[in-house]
Design a protein around this motif. Structure first.
Motif, PDB file in Angstrom:
ATOM      1  N   LYS A   1      13.434   4.582  -4.530  1.00  0.00           N
ATOM      2  CA  LYS A   1      12.475   3.698  -5.382  1.00  0.00           C
ATOM      3  C   LYS A   1      11.464   3.138  -4.788  1.00  0.00           C
ATOM      4  CE  LYS A   1      16.409   0.950  -5.953  1.00  0.00           C
ATOM      5  NZ  LYS A   1      17.183  -0.371  -6.542  1.00  0.00           N
ATOM      6  N   GLN A   2      10.601   4.226  -4.064  1.00  0.00           N
ATOM      7  CA  GLN A   2       9.449   3.896  -3.133  1.00  0.00           C
ATOM      8  C   GLN A   2       8.324   3.527  -3.928  1.00  0.00           C
ATOM      9  OE1 GLN A   2       8.532   6.937  -0.443  1.00  0.00           O
ATOM     10  NE2 GLN A   2       6.674   5.912   0.406  1.00  0.00           N
ATOM     11  N   GLY A   3       8.195   4.169  -5.274  1.00  0.00           N
ATOM     12  CA  GLY A   3       6.885   3.638  -6.025  1.00  0.00           C
ATOM     13  C   GLY A   3       7.307   2.145  -6.474  1.00  0.00           C
ATOM     14  N   LEU A   4       8.401   1.948  -6.953  1.00  0.00           N
ATOM     15  CA  LEU A   4       8.590   0.739  -7.530  1.00  0.00           C
ATOM     16  C   LEU A   4       8.669  -0.688  -6.376  1.00  0.00           C
ATOM     17  CD1 LEU A   4      11.527   1.844  -9.875  1.00  0.00           C
ATOM     18  CD2 LEU A   4       9.607   0.722 -10.450  1.00  0.00           C
ATOM     19  N   PHE A   5       9.072  -0.318  -5.378  1.00  0.00           N
ATOM     20  CA  PHE A   5       9.098  -1.399  -4.128  1.00  0.00           C
ATOM     21  C   PHE A   5       7.671  -1.625  -3.878  1.00  0.00           C
ATOM     22  CE2 PHE A   5      13.436  -0.452  -3.006  1.00  0.00           C
ATOM     23  CZ  PHE A   5      13.966  -1.671  -2.747  1.00  0.00           C
ATOM     24  N   THR A   6       6.832  -0.535  -3.533  1.00  0.00           N
ATOM     25  CA  THR A   6       5.403  -0.652  -3.332  1.00  0.00           C
ATOM     26  C   THR A   6       4.625  -1.565  -4.074  1.00  0.00           C
ATOM     27  OG1 THR A   6       5.623   1.443  -2.166  1.00  0.00           O
ATOM     28  CG2 THR A   6       3.546   0.606  -2.162  1.00  0.00           C
ATOM     29  N   GLN A   7       4.685  -1.310  -5.176  1.00  0.00           N
ATOM     30  CA  GLN A   7       4.219  -2.072  -6.524  1.00  0.00           C
ATOM     31  C   GLN A   7       4.667  -3.543  -6.502  1.00  0.00           C
ATOM     32  OE1 GLN A   7       5.121  -1.505 -10.566  1.00  0.00           O
ATOM     33  NE2 GLN A   7       3.115  -0.926 -10.968  1.00  0.00           N
ATOM     34  N   GLY A   8       6.009  -3.640  -6.296  1.00  0.00           N
ATOM     35  CA  GLY A   8       6.500  -5.067  -6.131  1.00  0.00           C
ATOM     36  C   GLY A   8       5.990  -5.747  -4.954  1.00  0.00           C
ATOM     37  N   TRP A   9       6.117  -5.282  -3.843  1.00  0.00           N
ATOM     38  CA  TRP A   9       5.741  -5.777  -2.673  1.00  0.00           C
ATOM     39  C   TRP A   9       4.253  -6.421  -2.941  1.00  0.00           C
ATOM     40  CZ3 TRP A   9       7.147  -1.469   1.294  1.00  0.00           C
ATOM     41  CH2 TRP A   9       8.392  -1.312   1.432  1.00  0.00           C
ATOM     42  N   LYS A  10       3.223  -5.414  -3.192  1.00  0.00           N
ATOM     43  CA  LYS A  10       1.973  -5.810  -3.341  1.00  0.00           C
ATOM     44  C   LYS A  10       1.728  -7.020  -4.495  1.00  0.00           C
ATOM     45  CE  LYS A  10      -2.091  -4.319  -2.516  1.00  0.00           C
ATOM     46  NZ  LYS A  10      -2.368  -4.324  -0.930  1.00  0.00           N
ATOM     47  N   MET A  11       2.539  -6.836  -5.594  1.00  0.00           N
ATOM     48  CA  MET A  11       2.343  -7.976  -6.709  1.00  0.00           C
ATOM     49  C   MET A  11       2.636  -9.262  -6.172  1.00  0.00           C
ATOM     50  SD  MET A  11       4.348  -7.640 -10.434  1.00  0.00           S
ATOM     51  CE  MET A  11       3.597  -6.042 -10.663  1.00  0.00           C
ATOM     52  N   HIS A  12       3.921  -9.402  -5.258  1.00  0.00           N
ATOM     53  CA  HIS A  12       4.178 -10.707  -5.022  1.00  0.00           C
ATOM     54  C   HIS A  12       4.025 -11.132  -3.714  1.00  0.00           C
ATOM     55  CE1 HIS A  12       6.588 -11.102  -8.599  1.00  0.00           C
ATOM     56  NE2 HIS A  12       7.294  -9.500  -8.546  1.00  0.00           N
ATOM     57  N   TYR A  13       3.539 -10.049  -2.571  1.00  0.00           N
ATOM     58  CA  TYR A  13       3.468 -10.598  -1.328  1.00  0.00           C
ATOM     59  C   TYR A  13       2.071  -9.899  -0.872  1.00  0.00           C
ATOM     60  CZ  TYR A  13       8.281 -11.260  -2.332  1.00  0.00           C
ATOM     61  OH  TYR A  13       9.440 -11.876  -3.054  1.00  0.00           O
ATOM     62  N   GLY A  14       1.392  -9.435  -1.378  1.00  0.00           N
ATOM     63  CA  GLY A  14       0.041  -8.864  -0.961  1.00  0.00           C
ATOM     64  C   GLY A  14       0.146  -8.004   0.091  1.00  0.00           C
ATOM     65  N   ASP A  15      -0.481  -8.242   1.263  1.00  0.00           N
ATOM     66  CA  ASP A  15      -0.384  -7.394   2.472  1.00  0.00           C
ATOM     67  C   ASP A  15       0.789  -7.558   3.503  1.00  0.00           C
ATOM     68  OD1 ASP A  15      -2.455  -5.672   1.260  1.00  0.00           O
ATOM     69  OD2 ASP A  15      -4.078  -7.065   2.332  1.00  0.00           O
ATOM     70  N   MET A  16       1.394  -8.682   3.161  1.00  0.00           N
ATOM     71  CA  MET A  16       2.625  -9.115   4.073  1.00  0.00           C
ATOM     72  C   MET A  16       3.456  -8.029   4.473  1.00  0.00           C
ATOM     73  SD  MET A  16       5.061 -12.201   3.528  1.00  0.00           S
ATOM     74  CE  MET A  16       4.128 -13.733   3.597  1.00  0.00           C
ATOM     75  N   ILE A  17       3.695  -7.168   3.874  1.00  0.00           N
ATOM     76  CA  ILE A  17       4.743  -5.933   4.044  1.00  0.00           C
ATOM     77  C   ILE A  17       4.033  -4.677   4.455  1.00  0.00           C
ATOM     78  CG2 ILE A  17       6.651  -4.630   3.511  1.00  0.00           C
ATOM     79  CD1 ILE A  17       7.459  -6.928   1.444  1.00  0.00           C
ATOM     80  N   GLN A  18       4.165  -4.205   5.777  1.00  0.00           N
ATOM     81  CA  GLN A  18       3.569  -2.839   5.865  1.00  0.00           C
ATOM     82  C   GLN A  18       4.759  -1.731   6.159  1.00  0.00           C
ATOM     83  OE1 GLN A  18       1.073  -3.243   9.438  1.00  0.00           O
ATOM     84  NE2 GLN A  18       1.165  -0.851   9.570  1.00  0.00           N
ATOM     85  N   TRP A  19       4.597  -0.544   5.843  1.00  0.00           N
ATOM     86  CA  TRP A  19       5.320   0.405   5.952  1.00  0.00           C
ATOM     87  C   TRP A  19       4.764   1.587   6.605  1.00  0.00           C
ATOM     88  CZ3 TRP A  19       5.813   5.449   3.864  1.00  0.00           C
ATOM     89  CH2 TRP A  19       7.086   6.408   3.965  1.00  0.00           C
ATOM     90  N   VAL A  20       5.706   2.001   7.973  1.00  0.00           N
ATOM     91  CA  VAL A  20       5.228   3.026   8.618  1.00  0.00           C
ATOM     92  C   VAL A  20       6.161   4.162   8.593  1.00  0.00           C
ATOM     93  CG1 VAL A  20       4.611   3.636  11.101  1.00  0.00           C
ATOM     94  CG2 VAL A  20       4.314   1.114  10.313  1.00  0.00           C
ATOM     95  N   SER A  21       5.638   5.182   8.023  1.00  0.00           N
ATOM     96  CA  SER A  21       6.748   6.431   7.822  1.00  0.00           C
ATOM     97  C   SER A  21       7.058   7.003   9.190  1.00  0.00           C
ATOM     98  CB  SER A  21       6.105   7.388   7.083  1.00  0.00           C
ATOM     99  OG  SER A  21       5.156   7.943   7.776  1.00  0.00           O
TER     100      SER A  21
END
Ligand SMILES: Cc1cc2nc3c(=O)[nH]c(=O)nc-3n(C[C@H](O)[C@H](O)[C@H](O)COP(=O)(O)OP(=O)(O)OC[C@H]3O[C@@H](n4cnc5c(N)ncnc54)[C@H](O)[C@@H]3O)c2cc1C
Length: 427
Positions: free
Chosen positions: A229-249
């Motif tokens: 669900k990567q696209g959905l998570f990334t969108q939700g993270w940004k919407m609620h938490y701005g840049d607080m969450i960073q993902w490193v592949s």
């Protein structure tokens, strides 16, 4: 009523006459001739298999054995980390399963399986004999893959991937973390229990930080290059938490080879990372009992006939849930529930000398990104060419850019799902 009682009496008298003609078979022998099923593991797979075997055929004697007297659910345990729920709301006992369905619960750890003599051995040298054994032991951790991450390290860098004391330890560390601190989540390689779990966890902790420690950061170091669900998570993270969450592949340096719990350091292939709190989720394999019982192959998981979940290695032993290799099904609680029912039907059929019915399987995984923002992925499965495969056109992902109402409804569905599945397992 009176007539029924009389009929029962006539039947019993008839049985006694047959016994008499067999030359005095004792009532003990009669009791022993009852078919016996032993289920080890009273979690998402095992509790369901035990209950549904009894529901389908109450003449079968079913013992459900678990090393813990109470079960703590992993689903919704990320909400404990986010401060939205306490662990008591995820904790269940087995008394209703016994009272309502006649499942005999035994609190013991099983140490050995003897497939030749058809028994499992528990603490106290207790042997439990079976005609059919169902094993649903969940996962264990592969501590050989990352230098320095062992059982002792879990006390400093908790995995919190089995709900209970580990969940509470991680929550305590997050509460003690100063505002402006860095929280690392190390996400495991495939396959692992609950593919969307680490990313939901990031969101739940971000929800807590947003309200209590807004200067803090969450960094996910991932062994993988993409996730559920990567696209959905990334969108939700940004919407609620701005840049607080960073993902490193993995390709960007997210793979961790070594840890040093004393200095809270993660050593990657490119960089080193020092965290204030570290949630290290290790690589996984089938639960220890599956390895001890010789039910695993070189992959570390259990090959089964995916129609019945009977082990491909040992006859009359069925493996369900996370420990099994179940085609395209993910390792989830809902998948384990579905497999428990398919397995129960197959076990009851076999014990009654009938062929296993044609199976159908289902799974939905909800993730709660914020109290009013849920997403899901759902699928229906069928057996095709001997493996479990998705039915085309059934299920799917939550839509991108859905309305606020849809996202809020998905949270309601997630909570309703949990209420229903918990009732299915424990009442
Ligand atoms: C953070 C997190 C969130 C999750 N969220 C979801 C979700 O939202 N939806 C979902 O569908 N899934 C979710 N999951 C996945 C789900 O928890 C697992 O897939 C599910 O528990 C698997 O069921 P199981 O029966 O295989 O194992 P478990 O449910 O873990 O049960 C195994 C049982 O076996 C017992 N046991 C093991 N060995 C022995 C032994 N030797 N003797 C006696 N007893 C033994 C254990 O005590 C345990 O009770 C989540 C997982 C995590 C970690």
């Amino acid at each position: 009523m009176a007539a029924m009682k009389r009929r029962d009496f006539v039947k019993a008298a008839g049985a006694a006459a047959v016994l008499g003609s067999l030359g005095g078979v004792s009532s003990l022998t009669l009791a022993q001739s009852k078919k016996r099923v032993v289920v080890v593991g009273g979690g998402y797979g095992g509790a369901i298999a035990a209950k549904y075997i009894r529901m389908a055929d109450p003449t079968i004697d079913v013992r459900l054995i678990d090393q813990n007297s109470r079960f703590v659910s992993c689903p919704l345990s990320n909400e404990v980390l986010g401060g939205e729920r306490d662990i008591a709301s995820l904790t269940f006992g087995y008394s209703d399963l016994s009272a309502n369905h006649g499942v005999r619960f035994v609190n013991n750890e099983i140490l050995e399986i003897n497939p030749e003599k058809n028994y499992v051995l528990g603490n106290g040298n207790l042997k439990y004999f079976y005609d059919k054994l169902v094993v649903s032991p969940g996962i264990s951790f592969d501590f050989d893959q990352v230098t320095g991450y062992d059982e002792a390290a879990t006390k400093v860098m908790p995995h919190a991937w089995k709900a209970g004391p580990q969940t509470l330890l991680l929550r305590k560390q997050l509460e003690a973390m100063p505002d402006g601190g860095v929280f690392y989540i190390v996400a495991p390689p495939n396959p692992f229990r609950c593919p969307p779990g680490p990313y939901e966890r990031a969101a739940q902790v971000a929800h807590y930080f947003k309200n209590h420690k807004p200067k803090s950061k969450i960094i996910i170091l991932d062994a993988k290059d993409k996730f559920s669900k990567q696209g959905l998570f990334t969108q939700g993270w940004k919407m609620h938490y701005g840049d607080m969450i960073q993902w490193v592949s993995g390709a960007e340096g997210g793979i961790i080879d070594e840890v040093d719990p004393a200095s809270m350091t993660l050593i990657g292939q490119v960089d080193e990372f020092k965290g204030d709190v570290v949630n290290f989720i290790p690589a996984q394999k089938a639960g220890k009992l599956a390895h001890v019982g010789g039910l695993t192959d070189e992959s570390g998981w259990c090959p089964v006939d995916q129609k019945t979940f009977e082990s491909s290695i040992h006859k009359d032993i069925h493996v369900i849930g996370d420990a099994s290799i179940a085609g395209k099904m993910p390792k989830s609680g809902y998948a384990a529930n579905s497999q428990g029912k398919v397995c129960a039907a197959a076990v009851v059929a076999a014990l009654n000398g009938k062929p296993a019915p044609e199976p159908s399987y289902v799974n939905t995984c909800y993730s709660i990104i914020a109290p009013d923002h849920g997403i899901s992925v759902a699928a229906v499965y069928q057996l095709k060419d001997g493996t479990i495969q998705g039915v085309e056109g059934a299920g799917g992902l939550s839509p991108m850019d859905a309305s606020e109402r849809t996202r809020a409804l998905e949270v309601e569905y997630a909570l309703g799902w949990f209420k229903n599945i918990a009732a299915d397992m424990f009442t």
